[in-house]
Design an enzyme around this catalytic site. Structure first.
Site, PDB file in Angstrom:
ATOM      1  N   CYS A 105      44.206  40.443  35.502  1.00 35.23           N
ATOM      2  CA  CYS A 105      42.848  39.969  35.757  1.00 35.23           C
ATOM      3  C   CYS A 105      42.192  39.679  34.419  1.00 35.23           C
ATOM      4  O   CYS A 105      42.353  40.451  33.469  1.00 35.23           O
ATOM      5  CB  CYS A 105      42.064  41.044  36.512  1.00 35.23           C
ATOM      6  SG  CYS A 105      40.356  40.590  36.875  1.00 35.23           S
ATOM      7  N   GLU A 127      40.796  37.338  44.253  1.00 38.28           N
ATOM      8  CA  GLU A 127      39.533  36.705  43.842  1.00 38.28           C
ATOM      9  C   GLU A 127      38.381  37.106  44.756  1.00 38.28           C
ATOM     10  O   GLU A 127      37.270  37.373  44.282  1.00 38.28           O
ATOM     11  CB  GLU A 127      39.677  35.176  43.804  1.00 38.28           C
ATOM     12  CG  GLU A 127      40.650  34.649  42.760  1.00 38.28           C
ATOM     13  CD  GLU A 127      40.444  35.233  41.370  1.00 38.28           C
ATOM     14  OE1 GLU A 127      39.293  35.510  40.992  1.00 38.28           O
ATOM     15  OE2 GLU A 127      41.441  35.427  40.668  1.00 38.28           O
ATOM     16  N   HIS A 142      36.648  40.374  44.109  1.00 37.86           N
ATOM     17  CA  HIS A 142      35.614  40.368  43.065  1.00 37.86           C
ATOM     18  C   HIS A 142      34.220  40.205  43.671  1.00 37.86           C
ATOM     19  O   HIS A 142      33.238  40.703  43.121  1.00 37.86           O
ATOM     20  CB  HIS A 142      35.852  39.222  42.080  1.00 37.86           C
ATOM     21  CG  HIS A 142      36.884  39.517  41.021  1.00 37.86           C
ATOM     22  ND1 HIS A 142      36.713  40.478  40.056  1.00 37.86           N
ATOM     23  CD2 HIS A 142      38.095  38.954  40.780  1.00 37.86           C
ATOM     24  CE1 HIS A 142      37.777  40.491  39.253  1.00 37.86           C
ATOM     25  NE2 HIS A 142      38.640  39.582  39.679  1.00 37.86           N
TER      26      HIS A 142
HETATM   27 NI    NI Z   1      40.416  39.158  38.647  1.00 40.35          NI
END
Ligand code: NI
Length: 177
Positions: A100, A143, A146
């Site tokens: 990440c 994703e 997040h």
């Molecule tokens: Ni990430």
């Protein structure tokens, strides 16, 4: 080009639930997407979520042609995904190594659903509805996490499978982020 600083793990802004986008096709949204694209490309990432550059909105981008960070990964189309909803299509999960841009220099083994359906909208507000599996499904799950304040280390089941990329994969010349 507007390459933004990517927030690093430990920053409280990465732990919040981001807000829904209500207006599409606006100059502000276009600028955000340009900044995200520029930043992702500059850092050679597979994906980026708006909260990673400090923007509190449910916007992610992802896509991989061939990426030296993921040498075994299949291609994933370049996608803008806004206000996403993920529906798991498999009971089973599979482990895969993830990195990440907000956890620089590290990799961890993370369980993800093998197959998912995802819905959302593109930059113009046009609906997106895809059913995917494998690495594509993994990237989307990473994703979208997040947007709910979840970083991949929080999903690692066995912390022995978390470490520095250069130590875990010596000689593989994986990028240091
Ligand atoms: Ni990430």
């Amino acid at each position: 080009m507007a390459i933004k600083a990517v927030l690093q793990m430990g920053d409280a802004r990465l732990l919040e639930r981001a807000k829904e986008v209500s207006d599409f096709n606006t100059p502000a949204l276009k600028k955000l997407l340009k900044d995200m694209r520029d930043t992702m490309q500059a850092l050679d990432g597979a994906g980026l979520a708006a909260p990673q550059i400090g923007i509190d909105l449910r916007v992610v981008i992802f896509g991989i042609a061939e990426n030296p960070r993921y040498p075994d990964a299949e291609a994933v189309p370049q996608t803008v995904l806004i206000n996403p909803i993920i529906t798991p299509l498999s009971e089973g999960v599979e482990d895969g190594w993830e990195g990440c841009l907000s956890v620089k220099g590290m990799r961890g083994l993370v369980p993800r659903y093998k197959a998912i359906r995802y819905n959302g909208f593109d930059a113009m507000g046009k609906p997106i509805d895809r059913t995917v599996s494998g690495f594509h499904a993994r990237v989307v799950q990473h994703e979208c996490d997040h947007l709910d304040g979840i970083l991949y280390p929080m999903r690692i089941k066995d912390m022995r499978n978390f470490g520095f990329t250069a130590v875990l994969f010596p000689g593989e010349d994986l990028q240091d982020d």
